[in-house]
Enzyme design. Structure first.
Site, PDB file in Angstrom:
ATOM      1  N   HIS A   1       6.400  -0.627  -4.044  1.00 19.35           N
ATOM      2  CA  HIS A   1       6.014  -0.825  -2.458  1.00 19.35           C
ATOM      3  C   HIS A   1       7.294  -1.045  -1.805  1.00 19.35           C
ATOM      4  O   HIS A   1       8.368  -1.299  -2.458  1.00 19.35           O
ATOM      5  CB  HIS A   1       5.107  -2.021  -2.263  1.00 19.35           C
ATOM      6  CG  HIS A   1       3.773  -1.764  -2.739  1.00 19.35           C
ATOM      7  ND1 HIS A   1       2.833  -1.670  -1.652  1.00 19.35           N
ATOM      8  CD2 HIS A   1       3.115  -1.444  -3.802  1.00 19.35           C
ATOM      9  CE1 HIS A   1       1.487  -1.419  -2.288  1.00 19.35           C
ATOM     10  NE2 HIS A   1       1.878  -1.323  -3.498  1.00 19.35           N
TER      11      HIS A   1
ATOM     12  N   ASP B   1      -4.522   0.924   1.333  1.00 25.04           N
ATOM     13  CA  ASP B   1      -3.286   0.099   1.046  1.00 25.04           C
ATOM     14  C   ASP B   1      -3.598  -1.542   1.425  1.00 25.04           C
ATOM     15  O   ASP B   1      -4.456  -1.592   2.358  1.00 25.04           O
ATOM     16  CB  ASP B   1      -2.310   0.801   2.009  1.00 25.04           C
ATOM     17  CG  ASP B   1      -0.815   0.300   1.375  1.00 25.04           C
ATOM     18  OD1 ASP B   1      -0.854  -0.217   0.411  1.00 25.04           O
ATOM     19  OD2 ASP B   1       0.116   0.630   2.172  1.00 25.04           O
TER      20      ASP B   1
HETATM   21 ZN   LIG Z   1       3.135  -2.157   0.312  1.00 25.70          ZN
END
Ligand SMILES: [Zn+2]
Length: 296
Positions: free
Chosen positions: A224, A87
């Site tokens: 996200h 990530d």
């Molecule tokens: Zn993120």
């Protein structure tokens, strides 16, 4: 039985299949083994694939190779596919590190940079990853983000500075960005924010903007900062091209609350597997609720 060798080809096919079917694959971050196991136990229970994410901070805490080893082991022990995503990765050097360590995908985050610098960084990383694939035959997916949505999976008292409606991703930019970088997956800013507000409702997602973006791009979209967004907004995003949803703050909070409530009741307890277990149980409730929603 799953095979680990062709996992990443399977990965993009699977995401595209979920997109076509109007579903999303869950992405949850981990900071320790307790969290990893809690996520995978729910994935197994629901018979769903899952993506485990580790940001730069999370993987430095756990060890870059150790995270890969843990996910490999979980893949052996459980029947559902478990993918490992690096990530938010901010430099080419850090991208190289995770590619060498065998991660299945990486997010190049140049969202805070001026547009052209973001394009240049992502393109450089995509070129590196494609060259690595040529050399080794291992396919790694690259995702990038455009439009600033803040950086920390934390409880916040206000929206992070720089998050505003003017910074939402536009369809023209999304199209240009994907074309010029060649990314496999794309994370737009559509009102989503990293972290969660403590005393206020999370801003609503701009589903109309998402629709406009989806109309002009082909790659799967990734949402996200979905902690704190309503079920309706999450469903609306899945119906309009989002194929992966990231949740971190909500599961971190559930895990912490579980441990805290156990320790409040048992102030002399020192066995981490006891308060850790309670953290896992609370976290699993959130993981289950999200995964069930994404399958609808
Ligand atoms: Zn993120």
């Amino acid at each position: 039985m799953k095979t680990l060798t062709s996992q990443s080809e399977h990965y993009i096919e699977l995401i595209n299949e979920y997109k076509r079917n109007g579903k999303a694959v869950a992405h949850f971050n981990i900071s320790n083994l307790d969290q990893a196991r809690a996520i995978v136990e729910v994935a197994q229970e629901l018979n769903q694939p899952v993506i485990i994410g580790a940001s730069e901070g999370e993987r430095e805490y756990m060890g870059i190779d150790m995270v890969r080893t843990i996910v490999n082991e979980l893949n052996q022990e459980y029947d559902v596919p478990i993918f490992l995503n690096a990530d938010h990765t901010y430099t080419l050097e850090k991208v190289q590190e995770v590619i060498e360590a065998g991660y299945d995908s990486v997010i190049v985050d140049g969202a805070k940079l001026p547009y052209e610098e973001n394009v240049a960084l992502v393109k450089q990383c995509v070129d590196y990853v494609r060259a690595y694939e040529e050399k080794t035959g291992k396919r790694v997916l690259v995702e990038a983000e455009l439009g600033y949505i803040g950086q920390s999976s934390s409880l916040n008292t206000a929206l992070p500075a720089g998050v505003s409606e003017e910074n939402l991703t536009t369809p023209d930019q999304a199209k240009d960005f994907i074309l010029r970088t060649g990314v496999d997956m794309f994370a737009p800013a559509i009102g989503n924010v990293h972290g969660m507000l403590i005393d206020a409702t999370e801003p609503a997602l701009h589903i109309d903007r998402l629709k406009e973006i989806t109309a002009v791009v082909d790659v799967p979209l990734v949402l996200h900062g979905a902690s704190g967004n309503t079920d309706e907004d999450l469903m609306g995003s899945i119906d309009n091209g989002v194929a992966i949803i990231h949740i971190n703050t909500e599961i971190r909070k559930a895990f912490r609350d579980g441990e805290m409530s156990y320790l409040a009741e048992h102030p002399n307890e020192v066995a981490p597997y006891k308060f850790g277990h309670q953290g896992q149980e609370e976290m699993k409730k959130v993981v289950r609720a999200k995964m069930e929603l994404y399958m609808k």
